[in-house]
Design a protein around this motif. Structure first.
Motif, PDB file in Angstrom:
ATOM      1  N   GLU A 243       0.839  -1.196   0.000  1.00 19.63           N
ATOM      2  CA  GLU A 243       0.000   0.000   0.000  1.00 19.63           C
ATOM      3  C   GLU A 243       0.875   1.248   0.000  1.00 19.63           C
ATOM      4  N   ILE A 244       0.465   2.255  -0.768  1.00 20.62           N
ATOM      5  CA  ILE A 244       1.226   3.502  -0.848  1.00 20.62           C
ATOM      6  C   ILE A 244       1.211   4.228   0.500  1.00 20.62           C
ATOM      7  N   GLY A 245       0.154   4.003   1.295  1.00 19.36           N
ATOM      8  CA  GLY A 245       0.062   4.649   2.599  1.00 19.36           C
ATOM      9  C   GLY A 245       1.210   4.287   3.518  1.00 19.36           C
ATOM     10  N   THR A 246       1.727   3.062   3.390  1.00 15.72           N
ATOM     11  CA  THR A 246       2.865   2.627   4.209  1.00 15.72           C
ATOM     12  C   THR A 246       4.105   3.446   3.867  1.00 15.72           C
ATOM     13  N   THR A 247       4.258   3.770   2.594  1.00 13.93           N
ATOM     14  CA  THR A 247       5.430   4.519   2.132  1.00 13.93           C
ATOM     15  C   THR A 247       5.324   6.001   2.469  1.00 13.93           C
ATOM     16  N   MET A 248       4.086   6.494   2.599  1.00 14.53           N
ATOM     17  CA  MET A 248       3.862   7.924   2.806  1.00 14.53           C
ATOM     18  C   MET A 248       4.521   8.458   4.071  1.00 14.53           C
ATOM     19  N   ILE A 249       4.757   7.583   5.064  1.00 17.96           N
ATOM     20  CA  ILE A 249       5.338   8.056   6.323  1.00 17.96           C
ATOM     21  C   ILE A 249       6.697   8.711   6.100  1.00 17.96           C
ATOM     22  N   TYR A 250       7.417   8.283   5.063  1.00 19.75           N
ATOM     23  CA  TYR A 250       8.756   8.837   4.809  1.00 19.75           C
ATOM     24  C   TYR A 250       8.693  10.273   4.307  1.00 19.75           C
ATOM     25  N   LEU A 251       7.531  10.701   3.805  1.00 22.41           N
ATOM     26  CA  LEU A 251       7.373  12.094   3.395  1.00 22.41           C
ATOM     27  C   LEU A 251       7.441  13.040   4.587  1.00 22.41           C
ATOM     28  N   HIS A 252       7.116  12.521   5.782  1.00 18.37           N
ATOM     29  CA  HIS A 252       7.168  13.344   6.993  1.00 18.37           C
ATOM     30  C   HIS A 252       8.597  13.482   7.524  1.00 18.37           C
ATOM     31  N   VAL A 253       9.495  12.641   7.025  1.00 19.20           N
ATOM     32  CA  VAL A 253      10.881  12.643   7.509  1.00 19.20           C
ATOM     33  C   VAL A 253      11.826  13.277   6.490  1.00 19.20           C
ATOM     34  N   ALA A 254      11.541  13.023   5.211  1.00 15.94           N
ATOM     35  CA  ALA A 254      12.439  13.487   4.141  1.00 15.94           C
ATOM     36  C   ALA A 254      12.513  15.009   4.091  1.00 15.94           C
ATOM     37  N   GLN A 255      13.718  15.516   3.940  1.00 16.32           N
ATOM     38  CA  GLN A 255      13.954  16.953   3.800  1.00 16.32           C
ATOM     39  C   GLN A 255      14.052  17.281   2.315  1.00 16.32           C
ATOM     40  N   CYS A 256      12.890  17.346   1.669  1.00 21.45           N
ATOM     41  CA  CYS A 256      12.860  17.584   0.223  1.00 21.45           C
ATOM     42  C   CYS A 256      12.843  19.080  -0.077  1.00 21.45           C
ATOM     43  N   GLU A 257      13.472  19.441  -1.184  1.00 20.44           N
ATOM     44  CA  GLU A 257      13.510  20.841  -1.599  1.00 20.44           C
ATOM     45  C   GLU A 257      12.111  21.302  -1.969  1.00 20.44           C
ATOM     46  N   LYS A 258      11.698  22.424  -1.405  1.00 14.86           N
ATOM     47  CA  LYS A 258      10.368  22.950  -1.688  1.00 14.86           C
ATOM     48  C   LYS A 258      10.424  23.917  -2.874  1.00 14.86           C
ATOM     49  N   LEU A 259       9.505  23.726  -3.802  1.00 14.78           N
ATOM     50  CA  LEU A 259       9.444  24.583  -4.975  1.00 14.78           C
ATOM     51  C   LEU A 259       8.798  25.923  -4.621  1.00 14.78           C
ATOM     52  N   THR A 260       9.270  26.990  -5.230  1.00 13.59           N
ATOM     53  CA  THR A 260       8.678  28.307  -5.020  1.00 13.59           C
ATOM     54  C   THR A 260       7.315  28.358  -5.695  1.00 13.59           C
ATOM     55  N   PRO A 261       6.285  28.834  -4.990  1.00  9.82           N
ATOM     56  CA  PRO A 261       4.961  28.934  -5.619  1.00  9.82           C
ATOM     57  C   PRO A 261       5.031  29.775  -6.890  1.00  9.82           C
ATOM     58  N   HIS A 262       4.345  29.303  -7.920  1.00 11.03           N
ATOM     59  CA  HIS A 262       4.384  30.010  -9.194  1.00 11.03           C
ATOM     60  C   HIS A 262       3.105  29.734  -9.970  1.00 11.03           C
ATOM     61  N   SER A 263       2.881  30.501 -11.005  1.00 13.05           N
ATOM     62  CA  SER A 263       1.723  30.304 -11.862  1.00 13.05           C
ATOM     63  C   SER A 263       2.023  29.230 -12.892  1.00 13.05           C
ATOM     64  N   LEU A 264       1.068  28.329 -13.109  1.00 12.30           N
ATOM     65  CA  LEU A 264       1.270  27.264 -14.093  1.00 12.30           C
ATOM     66  C   LEU A 264       1.356  27.820 -15.506  1.00 12.30           C
ATOM     67  N   LEU A 265       0.781  29.005 -15.728  1.00  9.94           N
ATOM     68  CA  LEU A 265       0.867  29.599 -17.065  1.00  9.94           C
ATOM     69  C   LEU A 265       2.304  29.984 -17.400  1.00  9.94           C
TER      70      LEU A 265
END
Length: 272
Positions: A243-265
């Motif tokens: 189940e993908i839910g089991t893997t989701m816990i690592y999203l709370h630990v991983a220090q991923c680079e956050k993208l700057t909010p922007h317009s999709l256009l």
């Protein structure tokens, strides 16, 4: 119980755990579970939950699972439902950073011990998966590991790193294992207990203060893959999660680079 576990595709360790817990329960009351009143069962479970010798409440949880399985096996679903529900463990996994991993892998004196710890991290393996690896499951030319009939009775293929290939070639040349990739002292299969001992002894030689164990290497593998930009669906498949839910816990630990909010256009017309 053995027949039902086999039919459901569950592991032998699951069966042994269920049988052991039900046996302890029966020995305590000197009666079969279906002969015990609901109040007596609850009193027994309360005492088990408060047992200071089991701070993680593992004995309590395994007893509930074992009894629940037993009652359902007898068609006594009402008894199974009456047992206390178990809340999921909300603790986040403890992760070793890259510097700590390098220190850990350099700690063991024996080449075999260095290789086995490094392999667990590099491929995100469970302890049972490591000891079940046979020589033919590792393809050094194609750089893959074939993990057979692991948890959930699933096979999967995981990549083998270039660095790991070099290390494994040195290990194979020095140790000459037969049948199993990692042989035990008697030449047979290694044990998970033996792997855990290797991990504990290696940690003693480091400056690492985190409370980690063998499975922490697998947690670190998953977290570092996400931090390196791999998508979570691929990480799920590499870990062999159902189940993908089991893997989701690592999203709370991983220090991923956050993208700057922007317009999709802006990205649509190439102006970002």
């Amino acid at each position: 119980m053995a027949s039902q576990v086999s039919l459901r595709g569950q592991s032998e360790s699951t069966l042994n755990n269920y049988v052991r817990r039900v046996a302890l329960f029966v020995l305590h009351f000197k009666q079969l579970p279906e002969e015990i009143s609901e109040d007596e069962i609850n009193e027994y479970l309360v005492a088990l939950a408060r047992d200071p010798k089991s701070p993680s409440r593992s004995s309590f949880k395994h007893m509930v699972y074992g009894l629940r399985y037993y009652f359902r096996l007898l068609g006594m679903n009402k008894n199974a439902i009456a047992l206390p529900s178990l809340k999921g463990d909300t603790k986040l996994p403890v992760i070793l950073n890259r510097s700590e991993l390098k220190e850990l892998f350099a700690a063991p004196f024996l080449l075999k011990q260095r290789i086995v710890l490094t392999l667990i991290y590099s491929a995100g393996l469970r302890g049972q998966e490591v000891i079940n690896l046979k020589l033919g499951d590792v393809d050094l030319e194609r750089k893959t590991i074939h993990i057979r009939q692991s948890k959930y009775k699933k096979d999967r293929i995981v990549p083998l790193s270039e660095v790991m290939v070099v290390g494994l070639k040195k290990y194979l040349s020095a140790e000459h294992p037969h049948i199993w990739l990692f042989n035990g002292k008697d030449g047979g299969q290694y044990s998970v207990r033996g792997l855990s001992w290797v991990m504990r002894e290696a940690l003693k030689k480091t400056q690492i203060q985190k409370k980690v164990n063998l499975h922490s290497l697998r947690h670190s593998y998953a977290t570092h893959l996400l931090e390196d930009g791999l998508n979570i669906v691929t990480v799920k498949d590499l870990l062999g999660h159902s189940e993908i839910g089991t893997t989701m816990i690592y999203l709370h630990v991983a220090q991923c680079e956050k993208l700057t909010p922007h317009s999709l256009l802006d990205t649509l017309y190439g102006r970002r």
